[in-house]
Design a protein around this motif. Sequence first.
Motif, PDB file in Angstrom:
ATOM      1  N   ARG A 689      12.162  -6.222  -3.709  1.00 19.44           N
ATOM      2  CA  ARG A 689      10.877  -6.235  -3.004  1.00 19.44           C
ATOM      3  C   ARG A 689       9.705  -6.338  -3.988  1.00 19.44           C
ATOM      4  NH1 ARG A 689      12.069  -3.384   1.955  1.00 19.44           N
ATOM      5  NH2 ARG A 689      13.114  -4.979   3.205  1.00 19.44           N
ATOM      6  N   LEU A 690       9.754  -5.560  -5.058  1.00 21.39           N
ATOM      7  CA  LEU A 690       8.641  -5.579  -6.005  1.00 21.39           C
ATOM      8  C   LEU A 690       8.555  -6.912  -6.740  1.00 21.39           C
ATOM      9  CD1 LEU A 690       8.811  -1.974  -7.532  1.00 21.39           C
ATOM     10  CD2 LEU A 690       7.287  -2.830  -5.741  1.00 21.39           C
ATOM     11  N   LEU A 691       9.700  -7.433  -7.164  1.00 23.39           N
ATOM     12  CA  LEU A 691       9.693  -8.709  -7.875  1.00 23.39           C
ATOM     13  C   LEU A 691       9.267  -9.850  -6.961  1.00 23.39           C
ATOM     14  CD1 LEU A 691      12.966  -8.295  -9.963  1.00 23.39           C
ATOM     15  CD2 LEU A 691      10.631  -8.299 -10.829  1.00 23.39           C
ATOM     16  N   ALA A 692       9.700  -9.791  -5.709  1.00 29.69           N
ATOM     17  CA  ALA A 692       9.321 -10.842  -4.767  1.00 29.69           C
ATOM     18  C   ALA A 692       7.821 -10.814  -4.493  1.00 29.69           C
ATOM     19  CB  ALA A 692      10.106 -10.682  -3.470  1.00 29.69           C
ATOM     20  N   ALA A 693       7.253  -9.618  -4.400  1.00 28.54           N
ATOM     21  CA  ALA A 693       5.808  -9.513  -4.176  1.00 28.54           C
ATOM     22  C   ALA A 693       5.040 -10.092  -5.356  1.00 28.54           C
ATOM     23  CB  ALA A 693       5.418  -8.053  -3.954  1.00 28.54           C
ATOM     24  N   VAL A 694       5.509  -9.809  -6.565  1.00 31.16           N
ATOM     25  CA  VAL A 694       4.861 -10.345  -7.762  1.00 31.16           C
ATOM     26  C   VAL A 694       4.965 -11.868  -7.794  1.00 31.16           C
ATOM     27  CG1 VAL A 694       5.056 -10.475 -10.272  1.00 31.16           C
ATOM     28  CG2 VAL A 694       5.145  -8.261  -9.132  1.00 31.16           C
ATOM     29  N   ALA A 695       6.100 -12.387  -7.324  1.00 30.55           N
ATOM     30  CA  ALA A 695       6.317 -13.836  -7.338  1.00 30.55           C
ATOM     31  C   ALA A 695       5.583 -14.550  -6.213  1.00 30.55           C
ATOM     32  CB  ALA A 695       7.814 -14.122  -7.248  1.00 30.55           C
ATOM     33  N   GLY A 696       4.938 -13.772  -5.316  1.00 34.24           N
ATOM     34  CA  GLY A 696       4.176 -14.394  -4.238  1.00 34.24           C
ATOM     35  C   GLY A 696       4.986 -14.720  -3.011  1.00 34.24           C
ATOM     36  N   THR A 698       6.027 -14.658   0.510  1.00 28.11           N
ATOM     37  CA  THR A 698       5.190 -14.270   1.653  1.00 28.11           C
ATOM     38  C   THR A 698       5.818 -13.176   2.499  1.00 28.11           C
ATOM     39  OG1 THR A 698       6.159 -16.066   2.966  1.00 28.11           O
ATOM     40  CG2 THR A 698       4.087 -16.524   1.790  1.00 28.11           C
ATOM     41  N   LEU A 699       7.140 -13.044   2.465  1.00 23.96           N
ATOM     42  CA  LEU A 699       7.798 -12.008   3.256  1.00 23.96           C
ATOM     43  C   LEU A 699       7.846 -10.663   2.541  1.00 23.96           C
ATOM     44  CD1 LEU A 699      10.804 -13.978   4.809  1.00 23.96           C
ATOM     45  CD2 LEU A 699       8.621 -13.378   5.875  1.00 23.96           C
ATOM     46  N   ALA A 700       7.419 -10.629   1.302  1.00 19.08           N
ATOM     47  CA  ALA A 700       7.466  -9.380   0.535  1.00 19.08           C
ATOM     48  C   ALA A 700       6.193  -8.581   0.773  1.00 19.08           C
ATOM     49  CB  ALA A 700       7.629  -9.676  -0.947  1.00 19.08           C
ATOM     50  N   PRO A 701       6.303  -7.333   1.231  1.00 22.98           N
ATOM     51  CA  PRO A 701       5.097  -6.524   1.443  1.00 22.98           C
ATOM     52  C   PRO A 701       4.451  -6.153   0.118  1.00 22.98           C
ATOM     53  CG  PRO A 701       7.059  -5.175   1.711  1.00 22.98           C
ATOM     54  CD  PRO A 701       7.539  -6.586   1.547  1.00 22.98           C
ATOM     55  N   LYS A 702       3.128  -5.997   0.143  1.00 21.87           N
ATOM     56  CA  LYS A 702       2.435  -5.523  -1.049  1.00 21.87           C
ATOM     57  C   LYS A 702       2.606  -4.014  -1.213  1.00 21.87           C
ATOM     58  CE  LYS A 702      -1.118  -9.133  -1.082  1.00 21.87           C
ATOM     59  NZ  LYS A 702      -2.586  -9.406  -1.026  1.00 21.87           N
ATOM     60  N   LEU A 703       2.734  -3.314  -0.091  1.00 20.87           N
ATOM     61  CA  LEU A 703       2.928  -1.868  -0.126  1.00 20.87           C
ATOM     62  C   LEU A 703       3.980  -1.485   0.893  1.00 20.87           C
ATOM     63  CD1 LEU A 703       2.128   1.053  -0.974  1.00 20.87           C
ATOM     64  CD2 LEU A 703       0.404   0.988   0.842  1.00 20.87           C
ATOM     65  N   THR A 704       4.916  -0.642   0.474  1.00 23.11           N
ATOM     66  CA  THR A 704       5.917  -0.069   1.372  1.00 23.11           C
ATOM     67  C   THR A 704       5.780   1.442   1.341  1.00 23.11           C
ATOM     68  OG1 THR A 704       7.478  -1.877   0.967  1.00 23.11           O
ATOM     69  CG2 THR A 704       8.377   0.166   1.866  1.00 23.11           C
ATOM     70  N   ILE A 705       5.774   2.070   2.511  1.00 18.44           N
ATOM     71  CA  ILE A 705       5.779   3.529   2.612  1.00 18.44           C
ATOM     72  C   ILE A 705       7.042   3.933   3.351  1.00 18.44           C
ATOM     73  CG2 ILE A 705       4.595   5.577   3.462  1.00 18.44           C
ATOM     74  CD1 ILE A 705       1.991   4.030   3.351  1.00 18.44           C
ATOM     75  N   SER A 706       7.906   4.671   2.681  1.00 20.05           N
ATOM     76  CA  SER A 706       9.168   5.125   3.257  1.00 20.05           C
ATOM     77  C   SER A 706       9.150   6.649   3.310  1.00 20.05           C
ATOM     78  CB  SER A 706      10.355   4.651   2.413  1.00 20.05           C
ATOM     79  OG  SER A 706      10.347   3.240   2.269  1.00 20.05           O
ATOM     80  N   VAL A 707       9.176   7.210   4.514  1.00 21.07           N
ATOM     81  CA  VAL A 707       9.128   8.661   4.679  1.00 21.07           C
ATOM     82  C   VAL A 707      10.534   9.161   4.977  1.00 21.07           C
ATOM     83  CG1 VAL A 707       8.108  10.592   5.928  1.00 21.07           C
ATOM     84  CG2 VAL A 707       6.766   8.515   5.543  1.00 21.07           C
ATOM     85  N   MET A 708      11.146   9.777   3.979  1.00 24.27           N
ATOM     86  CA  MET A 708      12.509  10.274   4.116  1.00 24.27           C
ATOM     87  C   MET A 708      12.545  11.766   3.776  1.00 24.27           C
ATOM     88  SD  MET A 708      14.181   7.726   5.332  1.00 24.27           S
ATOM     89  CE  MET A 708      15.903   8.155   5.083  1.00 24.27           C
ATOM     90  N   SER A 709      13.446  12.185   2.900  1.00 24.93           N
ATOM     91  CA  SER A 709      13.603  13.605   2.578  1.00 24.93           C
ATOM     92  C   SER A 709      13.750  13.789   1.072  1.00 24.93           C
ATOM     93  CB  SER A 709      14.822  14.183   3.302  1.00 24.93           C
ATOM     94  OG  SER A 709      14.643  14.117   4.706  1.00 24.93           O
TER      95      SER A 709
END
Length: 810
Positions: A689-696, A698-709
């Motif tokens: 996800r991070l590498l895809a966002a850097v590469a531009g 379009t399906l890669a989110p700029k920010l992901t928030i995952s609420v787990m434990s």
Amino acid sequence: MSRVWMLWWLPPFLTPLVATQETWMTDHWRQIQDWTMMELTLPGSHNSGNHRGLSGALTCASDYKYVDYLKFDTNKSQTDFDAEFLPWNVNHDLSIAEQLQAGTRYFHLKVCNFNDPDSAVDLRRVFNQHRGYTSESLAVTLATMRNFLQNHPNEFIALGFNNLNQNSSLQVSDVEIRFLSSAVAEAFGNKLIVGADLHQSTLKELAARNCRVAIFFEGNPETLGTDILPSQVYLSENWDSSMSSGNLTAAEDWLRKDLQQATRHDKFYVMQANPNDDLDRMLERISVGGQPRSLKTWEWTFLRGLRDLVEQTMAENPNIHINAVSTDFFGASQPYDLAMRLMGLHIPRTMEVPTSHTMSACLNPAVISGEFSDSNTAFDDDRYVLSAAHVMQRHTDRWIYGHSLIDNVCWPGQKNSSHDSSALMASECDFGTRNLQTVWNVFPESFDPYAAPEKGGCQLWNGNPQGDHQGELHATLLGEMLRVRYVESGLLASTCQVDELLLQSDNVHKNQLTLQTEYHAMCGRLPTEQDYPRNATLVQHRSPVKGEPWYLDTKMCAGARLDELQSEADAALLASTWWQNQVQSVAKEIATATGNLQPQSSDAAHLLDSIVDCAVVHACTGLDDTPTALLDSTGLPDGSSDSLFLRANRNETATRTWPLDYFRATSTTKFKEYSSLYYGYFFAVLRDRLLAAVAGETLAPKLTISVMSDGNISPQLATYGLGSLIAERPPYLSALIHEVLFDSEKKEHVVRVIYNGKVQEVCRGLLLCPLSQWAELVAEIVPSPEACPTLYENYEFLSRGDNEKWERFV
């Protein structure tokens, strides 16, 4: 000493029944009916009408600042200027109606009159305004208040009109003020609280006359109507250049000094706790695209510290009496809670442990301090530009899990969530309906096993406890920090586009409450299921399905090899001297301190887990029943060296991370193999996800928030070799954050890893790790297709290819 200050110290047995913010005067009528207005402390709002409805559609010409801005920049259009300057003029997230429901009873109204200054006033042409921007008309505002009072016959309000503007002139004449004040008085039927009433008439007497509105107006007392309270005579609402200097320390110092005016008790004292940044500094900052970008961000820390400032000052001078707390952004300033404490009206919600007074066993230290990352690792924001980020975090505060080993009895005399046992906890879990709802789920009514045979106020579903109101507040604070970091920095658009922001959560109430609350703080609205579909957002804990966030769960590469490694680690644990001696010894101490039976050897960690959970929930929420052997002098879990609570916490936590620690110490090969099967597949997704966002992509989110434990954070830290950070259980809202930054000087991307506000060295000796080096580091624990076909069959890599293509993409 005033009656109100003495009431602060009412003993617990005089605590009233649960009151709601909307009806707090009605609910406390028995206590306050014989008070005068001068004996109240009203929760108040500053620039009350300047909420999210503020806009530049209609501007008050005499106070509009675009011309002032042009001395810094002549290229920005008026429309673009408005878009950037408006956030500096919004004082509230709540509308007038919502402020009334939140308990607000003093309203500072800054208005602009669009009527002819020498004629009678039509309130439909008077608007709430700030620096030229306007929101709803005064006619609408007063109608909202009038309707509220009609439906709440024992509620009172006070209005302050001390910042008046005329659209066509820089001056507001006494004649114009007379017309305006008369129109306001008529809006309430001229049934108003007059000067003599402030000191002499009780609330009961005023209610009998239906005089429940006090209106203070600036202007010549001789020209104001007899029902209007001239501010010169009856109001003490002070201001100093320190409050608009841009220096928050100077603002705090002045406010402490001004509070001494509240010892005179001859005027209705309004504490103005609402600093402004220097106007020219704001305008210049906009011209260069600087930060911060809103009043909310700029004054947030000041507002969060308001309660401490007031309490410290009043402890030094008990004769201070505040009649109204006028401030901004209730999520930070909490004027209702402060006012209730000052009046001694200890409704359950005011008994929570204040965020600023809690500790690291209870809450992420970064949320306590309000600092996103430690200042000693600050870097040049102009040089390092955010490209992408991922936030993996624990949920917020909650009720207790069911613990069968102790038969859901933490200790003798424990309090539970039934109202008779703890009005505080019943209130914490009360969201207005027994069928609790989030954006994604409706949770059917269930019961609190700790309250049996009563239902209890808190609920558990399949053993998972609900989140509570204290947790909602804490999630708001973290959401505000995320907004500043990722929205104000420009990583995300202010509109929070769905293609830029990915939301993920465990499928339980406490996690979903956390996620939607943080999103609301970041984006100003709740997420929708249309934008964030249930199956694509929630972890379902079932066989993996492509398109679902199954990879957030642990042990998803299950199989014979993982079972074999787990069995080896489990056997080593039970055979260890540490388990046989230290863990058993601490479990025995815990059993003695809490009145529980000493467990069998195999259940030692289970007992520690149960009691640590009980102690954190009870003590960190504010219940006063936890055994003193587990607490420090402030009533919070004792985190001091060699304390019983700390030893229980550390020994229980060590059993959770034992396999990773064991294999790291005994076999590098097995450590990497176990790590890859236990949670290494998550690193594959994170890296992709991070590498895809850097590469531009379009399906890669700029920010992901995952609420787990905490069980999802600990293995990541252990994999990085940061086991010392998880010697104790990660507290509520713990956050492990990966950021990718572009170094504009070296023309390369780097990774910054932050855990609970502290930047970590995941690459040896480097706080900013080159992206390629970080990618190689995590590649060591990404499982192969043969070891974990689940990953490659059920996650679509954003490189749009098979694993070999993905490796080349990396």
